[in-house]
Design a protein around this motif. Sequence first.
Motif, PDB file in Angstrom:
ATOM      1  N   ASN A 160       0.798  -1.227   0.000  1.00 49.82           N
ATOM      2  CA  ASN A 160       0.000   0.000   0.000  1.00 49.82           C
ATOM      3  C   ASN A 160       0.837   1.287   0.000  1.00 49.82           C
ATOM      4  OD1 ASN A 160      -2.492   1.687   0.852  1.00 49.82           O
ATOM      5  ND2 ASN A 160      -1.108   1.924   2.610  1.00 49.82           N
ATOM      6  N   ALA A 161       2.108   1.190   0.374  1.00 47.19           N
ATOM      7  CA  ALA A 161       2.923   2.415   0.472  1.00 47.19           C
ATOM      8  C   ALA A 161       3.103   3.042  -0.897  1.00 47.19           C
ATOM      9  CB  ALA A 161       4.294   2.081   1.062  1.00 47.19           C
ATOM     10  N   ALA A 162       3.262   4.355  -0.928  1.00 49.06           N
ATOM     11  CA  ALA A 162       3.527   5.023  -2.207  1.00 49.06           C
ATOM     12  C   ALA A 162       4.259   6.329  -2.000  1.00 49.06           C
ATOM     13  CB  ALA A 162       2.222   5.293  -2.954  1.00 49.06           C
ATOM     14  N   HIS A 163       5.016   6.680  -3.053  1.00 50.01           N
ATOM     15  CA  HIS A 163       5.662   8.000  -3.140  1.00 50.01           C
ATOM     16  C   HIS A 163       4.959   8.796  -4.230  1.00 50.01           C
ATOM     17  CE1 HIS A 163       8.758  11.060  -3.153  1.00 50.01           C
ATOM     18  NE2 HIS A 163       8.872  10.913  -4.465  1.00 50.01           N
ATOM     19  N   GLN A 164       4.655  10.054  -3.939  1.00 50.62           N
ATOM     20  CA  GLN A 164       3.942  10.895  -4.923  1.00 50.62           C
ATOM     21  C   GLN A 164       4.360  12.360  -4.817  1.00 50.62           C
ATOM     22  OE1 GLN A 164      -0.593  10.962  -5.019  1.00 50.62           O
ATOM     23  NE2 GLN A 164      -0.174  13.141  -4.710  1.00 50.62           N
ATOM     24  N   ASN A 165       4.764  12.957  -5.927  1.00 51.82           N
ATOM     25  CA  ASN A 165       4.983  14.404  -6.031  1.00 51.82           C
ATOM     26  C   ASN A 165       4.524  14.857  -7.393  1.00 51.82           C
ATOM     27  OD1 ASN A 165       6.132  15.485  -3.656  1.00 51.82           O
ATOM     28  ND2 ASN A 165       8.146  14.652  -4.162  1.00 51.82           N
ATOM     29  N   ARG A 166       3.646  15.862  -7.419  1.00 50.84           N
ATOM     30  CA  ARG A 166       3.208  16.394  -8.721  1.00 50.84           C
ATOM     31  C   ARG A 166       4.372  17.086  -9.419  1.00 50.84           C
ATOM     32  NH1 ARG A 166      -1.162  15.797  -5.856  1.00 50.84           N
ATOM     33  NH2 ARG A 166      -3.260  15.775  -6.759  1.00 50.84           N
ATOM     34  N   LYS A 167       4.647  16.694 -10.653  1.00 56.31           N
ATOM     35  CA  LYS A 167       5.752  17.282 -11.425  1.00 56.31           C
ATOM     36  C   LYS A 167       5.393  17.263 -12.896  1.00 56.31           C
ATOM     37  CE  LYS A 167       9.100  17.697  -8.316  1.00 56.31           C
ATOM     38  NZ  LYS A 167       9.951  16.771  -7.617  1.00 56.31           N
ATOM     39  N   THR A 168       5.863  18.283 -13.642  1.00 58.34           N
ATOM     40  CA  THR A 168       5.774  18.166 -15.102  1.00 58.34           C
ATOM     41  C   THR A 168       6.920  17.265 -15.554  1.00 58.34           C
ATOM     42  OG1 THR A 168       7.270  19.992 -15.532  1.00 58.34           O
ATOM     43  CG2 THR A 168       4.922  20.556 -15.289  1.00 58.34           C
ATOM     44  N   ILE A 169       6.845  16.811 -16.786  1.00 58.17           N
ATOM     45  CA  ILE A 169       7.915  15.976 -17.336  1.00 58.17           C
ATOM     46  C   ILE A 169       9.254  16.721 -17.295  1.00 58.17           C
ATOM     47  CG2 ILE A 169       7.347  16.680 -19.718  1.00 58.17           C
ATOM     48  CD1 ILE A 169       8.544  13.187 -18.708  1.00 58.17           C
ATOM     49  N   HIS A 170       9.209  18.066 -17.421  1.00 58.35           N
ATOM     50  CA  HIS A 170      10.438  18.861 -17.412  1.00 58.35           C
ATOM     51  C   HIS A 170      11.055  18.922 -16.019  1.00 58.35           C
ATOM     52  CE1 HIS A 170       8.997  19.853 -21.332  1.00 58.35           C
ATOM     53  NE2 HIS A 170       7.883  20.349 -20.817  1.00 58.35           N
ATOM     54  N   GLU A 171      10.197  18.940 -15.014  1.00 59.44           N
ATOM     55  CA  GLU A 171      10.708  19.019 -13.625  1.00 59.44           C
ATOM     56  C   GLU A 171      11.144  17.656 -13.103  1.00 59.44           C
ATOM     57  OE1 GLU A 171       7.391  22.362 -12.219  1.00 59.44           O
ATOM     58  OE2 GLU A 171       7.024  20.225 -11.997  1.00 59.44           O
ATOM     59  N   LEU A 172      10.578  16.613 -13.667  1.00 57.75           N
ATOM     60  CA  LEU A 172      10.769  15.269 -13.119  1.00 57.75           C
ATOM     61  C   LEU A 172      12.201  14.775 -13.377  1.00 57.75           C
ATOM     62  CD1 LEU A 172       9.426  12.734 -11.864  1.00 57.75           C
ATOM     63  CD2 LEU A 172       8.635  12.131 -14.157  1.00 57.75           C
ATOM     64  N   PRO A 178      15.431  12.002 -13.110  1.00 61.44           N
ATOM     65  CA  PRO A 178      15.573  10.534 -13.097  1.00 61.44           C
ATOM     66  C   PRO A 178      15.573   9.973 -11.675  1.00 61.44           C
ATOM     67  CG  PRO A 178      17.171  11.520 -14.608  1.00 61.44           C
ATOM     68  CD  PRO A 178      16.498  12.659 -13.877  1.00 61.44           C
ATOM     69  N   GLU A 179      16.117  10.739 -10.712  1.00 61.61           N
ATOM     70  CA  GLU A 179      16.173  10.253  -9.317  1.00 61.61           C
ATOM     71  C   GLU A 179      14.751  10.125  -8.745  1.00 61.61           C
ATOM     72  OE1 GLU A 179      18.066  12.901 -10.443  1.00 61.61           O
ATOM     73  OE2 GLU A 179      19.850  11.637 -10.656  1.00 61.61           O
ATOM     74  N   GLU A 180      13.925  11.129  -9.049  1.00 59.77           N
ATOM     75  CA  GLU A 180      12.558  11.079  -8.513  1.00 59.77           C
ATOM     76  C   GLU A 180      11.754   9.971  -9.207  1.00 59.77           C
ATOM     77  OE1 GLU A 180      10.750  14.374  -7.037  1.00 59.77           O
ATOM     78  OE2 GLU A 180       9.136  13.058  -6.362  1.00 59.77           O
ATOM     79  N   PHE A 181      11.929   9.870 -10.509  1.00 63.74           N
ATOM     80  CA  PHE A 181      11.250   8.820 -11.285  1.00 63.74           C
ATOM     81  C   PHE A 181      11.589   7.454 -10.685  1.00 63.74           C
ATOM     82  CE2 PHE A 181      10.651   5.975 -14.911  1.00 63.74           C
ATOM     83  CZ  PHE A 181       9.493   6.460 -15.501  1.00 63.74           C
ATOM     84  N   ASP A 182      12.872   7.300 -10.396  1.00 66.12           N
ATOM     85  CA  ASP A 182      13.374   6.056  -9.816  1.00 66.12           C
ATOM     86  C   ASP A 182      12.758   5.796  -8.442  1.00 66.12           C
ATOM     87  OD1 ASP A 182      15.273   4.057 -10.521  1.00 66.12           O
ATOM     88  OD2 ASP A 182      16.496   4.705  -8.819  1.00 66.12           O
ATOM     89  N   ARG A 183      12.692   6.832  -7.644  1.00 66.78           N
ATOM     90  CA  ARG A 183      12.148   6.675  -6.286  1.00 66.78           C
ATOM     91  C   ARG A 183      10.669   6.280  -6.341  1.00 66.78           C
ATOM     92  NH1 ARG A 183      12.172  10.996  -1.288  1.00 66.78           N
ATOM     93  NH2 ARG A 183      10.915   9.686   0.072  1.00 66.78           N
ATOM     94  N   THR A 184       9.924   6.906  -7.254  1.00 66.68           N
ATOM     95  CA  THR A 184       8.499   6.593  -7.364  1.00 66.68           C
ATOM     96  C   THR A 184       8.314   5.134  -7.784  1.00 66.68           C
ATOM     97  OG1 THR A 184       8.205   8.877  -8.088  1.00 66.68           O
ATOM     98  CG2 THR A 184       6.304   7.444  -8.288  1.00 66.68           C
ATOM     99  N   PHE A 185       9.098   4.713  -8.764  1.00 68.63           N
ATOM    100  CA  PHE A 185       8.981   3.315  -9.211  1.00 68.63           C
ATOM    101  C   PHE A 185       9.480   2.333  -8.145  1.00 68.63           C
ATOM    102  CE2 PHE A 185       7.220   2.471 -13.373  1.00 68.63           C
ATOM    103  CZ  PHE A 185       6.932   3.749 -13.794  1.00 68.63           C
TER     104      PHE A 185
END
Length: 301
Positions: free
Chosen positions: A140-152, A154-161
Amino acid sequence: MANNGTTHAQEHVDSHPKPPFPAKKLEKPGLESKLEPRPQYEAPTYHPADKLAGKRALVTGGDSGIGRAVAVIFAREGADIAINYLPAEQSDAEETKRAVESHGRKCILIPGDLTDEKFCHELVERAVKELGGLDILVSNAAHQNRKTIHELSPEEFDRTFKTNVYAYYLLTKAAIPHLPRGGSIIATSSSTGYRGSEELPDYSATKGAINQFTKVLAKQLVDKRIRVNAVAPGPVWTPLNPADEGLPPEDVAHFGEKTPLERPAQPEEIAPAYVFLASEADSSFITGIILPVLGGETIGA
Ligand code: NAD
Ligand code: MG
């Protein structure tokens, strides 16, 4: 019937807060104790029926929000619980523990970071050891931050996945050898997993991945009679969105307003869906579904 002649159902209907809420942000990871109004997790009009008597469940993100409400309702149905959360959420976890114990069940606290592959394995092993086995896994745990593709980044993408998808895979893999016939795996998805959210590219993608992984697992585990399903909530009043770094305070104030019910769900309104999917009595013929709990929003199949 309640004393004044109204039914519990009638009392329930208008008992959940509507926006506007205070325009207040939370610092990540977001403590439930700091959120106003406090999320409702106790489900006072719910009547348990021993549906999970003697079962043992591991719930990630069980310190707060939906995970807390699931831990408590599972305990009311007779299950012992282990919860995982980040070390910074210890105070929230202790409140969940008190609530679970108030229903006469065990609550084991196992803090740690799910982005760490080794920890995911250790978490399952500790839960099995301390509960004496495992019947139900709630990822059930999740990481979420609203970002545009430009702001996102690779580190955050990785953390979310890592948090949302890899942990589901790693925990499931570690749990399968322990789960008995009749065992149940439940993931938390989201409405964003069906339709995508323009504000949440990485998060929506993880929820889509969770949906397909759930269906595949259901097929692979059907021989073992382990059922695998997901719950897909719409907006829910929990720390997740107030602590989302990309959500402005005025949007916190109006969170959930666009659902047909014109409010977000409270965690206690989502938790019974997990009982339904965990309980053989309710859902023995159901595996591989993504159960929408969307406050009136309809979705294409
Ligand atoms: P929440 O903040 O109460 O729960 C999320 C939990 O995830 C946190 O308590 C934290 O313990 C855990 N977590 C995050 N990163 C972690 C990490 N690296 N290691 C270990 N734990 C970590 O919020 P919630 O809304 O109850 O979220 C529960 C689930 O519901 C999530 O999967 C979320 O995507 C989903 N969901 C929430 C909403 C909503 O509007 N709140 C809508 C749809 C789906
Ligand atoms: Mg939390």
